[in-house]
Design an enzyme around this catalytic site. Structure first.
Site, PDB file in Angstrom:
ATOM      1  N   LYS A   1       0.872  -1.173   0.000  1.00 51.33           N
ATOM      2  CA  LYS A   1       0.000   0.000   0.000  1.00 51.33           C
ATOM      3  C   LYS A   1       0.920   1.237   0.000  1.00 51.33           C
ATOM      4  CE  LYS A   1      -2.124   3.471   2.312  1.00 51.33           C
ATOM      5  NZ  LYS A   1      -1.772   4.395   1.231  1.00 51.33           N
TER       6      LYS A   1
ATOM      7  N   GLY B   1       6.643   5.913   8.239  1.00 51.64           N
ATOM      8  CA  GLY B   1       5.778   7.089   8.185  1.00 51.64           C
ATOM      9  C   GLY B   1       5.805   7.837   9.495  1.00 51.64           C
ATOM     10  N   SER B   2       4.676   8.445   9.819  1.00 59.35           N
ATOM     11  CA  SER B   2       4.638   9.339  10.978  1.00 59.35           C
ATOM     12  C   SER B   2       4.552   8.561  12.294  1.00 59.35           C
ATOM     13  CB  SER B   2       3.445  10.288  10.858  1.00 59.35           C
ATOM     14  OG  SER B   2       2.251   9.549  10.863  1.00 59.35           O
TER      15      SER B   2
ATOM     16  N   VAL C   1       0.753   7.582  13.376  1.00 61.88           N
ATOM     17  CA  VAL C   1       0.184   6.427  12.658  1.00 61.88           C
ATOM     18  C   VAL C   1       0.937   5.153  13.059  1.00 61.88           C
ATOM     19  CG1 VAL C   1      -0.163   5.382  10.378  1.00 61.88           C
ATOM     20  CG2 VAL C   1      -0.712   7.798  10.741  1.00 61.88           C
TER      21      VAL C   1
ATOM     22  N   GLU D   1       9.426   2.224  11.026  1.00 61.08           N
ATOM     23  CA  GLU D   1      10.441   3.273  10.919  1.00 61.08           C
ATOM     24  C   GLU D   1       9.678   4.578  10.952  1.00 61.08           C
ATOM     25  OE1 GLU D   1      12.099   4.227   7.205  1.00 61.08           O
ATOM     26  OE2 GLU D   1      13.564   5.547   8.107  1.00 61.08           O
TER      27      GLU D   1
ATOM     28  N   CYS E   1      14.484  11.002   6.119  1.00 61.93           N
ATOM     29  CA  CYS E   1      14.595  10.591   7.523  1.00 61.93           C
ATOM     30  C   CYS E   1      15.966  10.920   8.078  1.00 61.93           C
ATOM     31  CB  CYS E   1      14.309   9.099   7.667  1.00 61.93           C
ATOM     32  SG  CYS E   1      15.330   8.059   6.620  1.00 61.93           S
TER      33      CYS E   1
HETATM   34  N1  LIG Z   1      10.661   8.377   8.718  1.00 66.48           N
HETATM   35  C1  LIG Z   1      10.233   8.674   7.517  1.00 66.48           C
HETATM   36  O1  LIG Z   1      10.892   8.360   6.525  1.00 66.48           O
HETATM   37  C2  LIG Z   1       8.920   9.350   7.341  1.00 66.48           C
HETATM   38  C3  LIG Z   1       8.383  10.211   8.278  1.00 66.48           C
HETATM   39  N2  LIG Z   1       7.232  10.875   8.022  1.00 66.48           N
HETATM   40  C4  LIG Z   1       6.757  11.869   8.991  1.00 66.48           C
HETATM   41  O2  LIG Z   1       5.354  11.859   9.004  1.00 66.48           O
HETATM   42  C5  LIG Z   1       4.838  13.161   8.701  1.00 66.48           C
HETATM   43  C6  LIG Z   1       3.503  13.040   8.005  1.00 66.48           C
HETATM   44  O3  LIG Z   1       3.641  12.332   6.766  1.00 66.48           O
HETATM   45  P1  LIG Z   1       2.407  11.472   6.276  1.00 66.48           P
HETATM   46  O4  LIG Z   1       2.506  11.097   4.859  1.00 66.48           O
HETATM   47  O5  LIG Z   1       1.176  12.196   6.665  1.00 66.48           O
HETATM   48  O6  LIG Z   1       2.665  10.137   7.137  1.00 66.48           O
HETATM   49  P2  LIG Z   1       1.627   9.010   7.455  1.00 66.48           P
HETATM   50  O7  LIG Z   1       2.163   8.235   8.602  1.00 66.48           O
HETATM   51  O8  LIG Z   1       0.258   9.575   7.535  1.00 66.48           O
HETATM   52  O9  LIG Z   1       1.648   8.092   6.133  1.00 66.48           O
HETATM   53  C7  LIG Z   1       2.571   7.032   5.902  1.00 66.48           C
HETATM   54  C8  LIG Z   1       1.815   5.867   5.255  1.00 66.48           C
HETATM   55  O10 LIG Z   1       0.843   5.372   6.191  1.00 66.48           O
HETATM   56  C9  LIG Z   1      -0.459   5.362   5.591  1.00 66.48           C
HETATM   57  N3  LIG Z   1      -1.440   5.578   6.637  1.00 66.48           N
HETATM   58  C10 LIG Z   1      -1.973   6.754   7.050  1.00 66.48           C
HETATM   59  N4  LIG Z   1      -2.857   6.549   8.032  1.00 66.48           N
HETATM   60  C11 LIG Z   1      -2.881   5.223   8.261  1.00 66.48           C
HETATM   61  C12 LIG Z   1      -3.588   4.395   9.185  1.00 66.48           C
HETATM   62  N5  LIG Z   1      -4.447   4.897  10.059  1.00 66.48           N
HETATM   63  N6  LIG Z   1      -3.359   3.062   9.161  1.00 66.48           N
HETATM   64  C13 LIG Z   1      -2.475   2.532   8.296  1.00 66.48           C
HETATM   65  N7  LIG Z   1      -1.788   3.263   7.390  1.00 66.48           N
HETATM   66  C14 LIG Z   1      -1.970   4.593   7.383  1.00 66.48           C
HETATM   67  C15 LIG Z   1      -0.369   6.461   4.546  1.00 66.48           C
HETATM   68  O11 LIG Z   1      -1.373   6.339   3.564  1.00 66.48           O
HETATM   69  C16 LIG Z   1       1.038   6.250   3.997  1.00 66.48           C
HETATM   70  O12 LIG Z   1       1.029   5.185   3.080  1.00 66.48           O
HETATM   71  C17 LIG Z   1       5.936  13.827   7.913  1.00 66.48           C
HETATM   72  O13 LIG Z   1       5.840  15.217   7.970  1.00 66.48           O
HETATM   73  C18 LIG Z   1       7.156  13.289   8.601  1.00 66.48           C
HETATM   74  O14 LIG Z   1       7.402  14.046   9.757  1.00 66.48           O
HETATM   75  C19 LIG Z   1       6.532  10.685   6.860  1.00 66.48           C
HETATM   76  C20 LIG Z   1       7.009   9.865   5.900  1.00 66.48           C
HETATM   77  C21 LIG Z   1       8.247   9.125   6.071  1.00 66.48           C
HETATM   78  O1  LIG Z   2      13.880   8.695   4.440  1.00 64.84           O
HETATM   79  C1  LIG Z   2      15.007   8.327   4.517  1.00 64.84           C
HETATM   80  C2  LIG Z   2      15.753   7.577   3.466  1.00 64.84           C
HETATM   81  C3  LIG Z   2      15.082   6.751   2.593  1.00 64.84           C
HETATM   82  C4  LIG Z   2      15.801   6.086   1.581  1.00 64.84           C
HETATM   83  C5  LIG Z   2      17.154   6.235   1.509  1.00 64.84           C
HETATM   84  S1  LIG Z   2      18.024   5.418   0.252  1.00 64.84           S
HETATM   85  O2  LIG Z   2      17.626   5.976  -1.026  1.00 64.84           O
HETATM   86  O3  LIG Z   2      17.671   4.000   0.280  1.00 64.84           O
HETATM   87  O4  LIG Z   2      19.447   5.621   0.509  1.00 64.84           O
HETATM   88  C6  LIG Z   2      17.818   7.044   2.383  1.00 64.84           C
HETATM   89  C7  LIG Z   2      17.103   7.715   3.372  1.00 64.84           C
END
Ligand SMILES: NC(=O)C1=CN([C@@H]2O[C@H](COP(=O)(O)OP(=O)(O)OC[C@H]3O[C@@H](n4cnc5c(N)ncnc54)[C@H](O)[C@@H]3O)[C@@H](O)[C@H]2O)C=CC1
Ligand SMILES: O=Cc1ccc(S(=O)(=O)O)cc1
Length: 388
Positions: A175, A228-229, A232, A250, A284
């Protein structure tokens, strides 16, 4: 339906149309619609999990050579198409073309790495404390895994999760993030044509609250991997524990950069600028907090501001752009709220701040100086091209 627009779900080796579709919009140019993408519901999750469950016995015993060959083929195609797929990624997510191509190449390499891992599947034998007894440790697939991925790395993070799951004999329901379905769809299309059996890999696009929650709650899903966040992720962890599922999370991070008096000034400035602002800070691993010791502070800030002035913010696909737009209006508003928090927590000034033309969702590069210990006291994972 065919694989043409609107882009369908992939369930049991078939492209499936839905009654709902959503536009995928280019954040560099809101008038540019990348494509329409099907939006599934819980019944599509049921169908995908049923297909994956049916495919599991054969796939998990298919042999390491067959799994190697499939993953290697997928990796080769991704690498061969890195320019085209990198441009698609930049168009839908807003990272620059070079960053998009780099991410696609990484996804290809991930598939090839896990192709290699298929061939060196190992276990362990260890002596038991009981005489005459041996202990054998083997790795076994667990069944159907649900993969829930974010928007900031639309192909590398799905690749991180799909490739190892398939390599070790699991079946997958992916998803992807609602904001960036294009790269995930292109990846699904490549996997579909790789010759892996129907049902081994399934793609269900749609809202997180609908598709994500249905996957997490589904009794046929043995494990969830989520990026993601924090909010969630916490909910997913609780649901998985309650339902006896394995879970991998993560979530947000808050990465400080420490610059000491004896630092190499040029290197510290370059690393800080790259780390905070490139990929629009939507990484990240991006740094969002600077801790600078007093001896180097004035010259460091001056040099960092000079470096920031050279960063060109603009259309992700345009030549010369260093930093593309924020992914969406909602994320932009969140980023701007962090600037206000930083100022309220004692920041002296916003030294650089650009907003781009009407069509661009841009934050620019922002540095808030002063009151560093107090700034952003909360562990917010801000995902903005912002340094406080
Ligand atoms: N560590 C990382 O790489 C990431 C961190 N984030 C953080 O999260 C913040 C918000 O980004 P969003 O896209 O809104 O993150 P999000 O956590 O809402 O979305 C991530 C994934 O989870 C899905 N999702 C959303 N609600 C869900 C639920 N109740 N149950 C299961 N799946 C669900 C989304 O559709 C998406 O595929 C960003 O500003 C950032 O701070 C977001 C993306 C990646
Ligand atoms: O969000 C952090 C992140 C995601 C992917 C990668 S990489 O492209 O696999 O190196 C690095 C950092």
């Amino acid at each position: 339906m065919s694989a043409s627009s609107p882009h369908g779900l992939l369930i049991n080796g078939e492209w499936v149309s839905t009654s709902q579709a959503a536009p995928n919009t280019n954040p560099s140019n809101l008038a540019d619609v990348v494509g329409e993408y099907a939006q599934g519901d819980a019944s599509h999750v049921d169908a995908a999990v049923a297909a994956a469950t049916a495919a599991f016995p054969a796939w998990s015993t298919s042999g390491i050579q067959a799994r190697h060959d499939a993953l290697d083929k997928i990796g080769n195609e991704i690498l061969a198409r890195r320019e085209e797929l990198g441009a698609l990624l930049a168009r839908e997510e807003g990272k620059t073309r070079a960053e998009g191509i780099g991410e696609v190449a990484r996804a290809g390499q991930i598939f090839k790495f896990f192709a290699g891992e298929c061939l060196r599947l190992a276990g362990e034998t260890v002596p038991s404390v009981r005489p005459g007894i041996g202990v054998e440790v083997t790795r076994e697939p667990i069944g159907v895994v649900g993969l829930i991925t974010p928007w900031n790395f639309p192909i590398a993070i799905p690749a991180w999760k799909i490739a190892p799951a398939l390599a070790f004999g699991n079946c997958v329901v992916l998803k992807p993030a609602d904001l960036v379905p294009g790269s995930a769809w292109a990846l699904a299309e490549i996997i579909h044509r790789s010759g892996i059996p129907a049902g081994v890999f399934n793609l269900v696009m749609g809202r997180g609250r609908v598709i994500g929650e249905a996957l997490v709650q589904h009794p046929g899903v043995a494990a969830i991997s989520f990026t993601g966040s924090v909010g969630v992720g916490r909910g997913i962890a609780q649901a998985c524990v309650q339902n006896g599922k394995k879970v991998q999370l993560e979530m947000g991070g808050k990465n400080p950069q420490v610059v000491l008096d004896d630092a190499d000034l040029a290197q510290a400035v370059e690393l800080s600028a790259q780390s905070a602002f490139y990929s629009t800070g939507q990484r990240c691993t991006a740094s969002s907090r600077l801790i600078v010791t007093q001896g180097i502070y004035p010259k460091f800030i001056e040099a960092l501001q000079a470096r920031m002035a050279k960063i060109k913010v603009g259309d992700a696909l345009a030549t010369g752009t260093d930093v593309g737009p924020v992914v969406s209006q909602a994320q932009l508003e969140q980023d701007l709220s962090y600037v206000e928090i930083a100022k309220a927590e004692g920041g002296d000034a916003v030294d650089q701040f650009q907003r781009c033309e009407v069509q661009l969702i841009c934050l620019g590069t922002t540095l808030v100086t002063g009151g560093l210990a107090a700034l952003f006291g909360t562990a917010v994972h801000q995902f903005a091209s912002l340094f406080a």
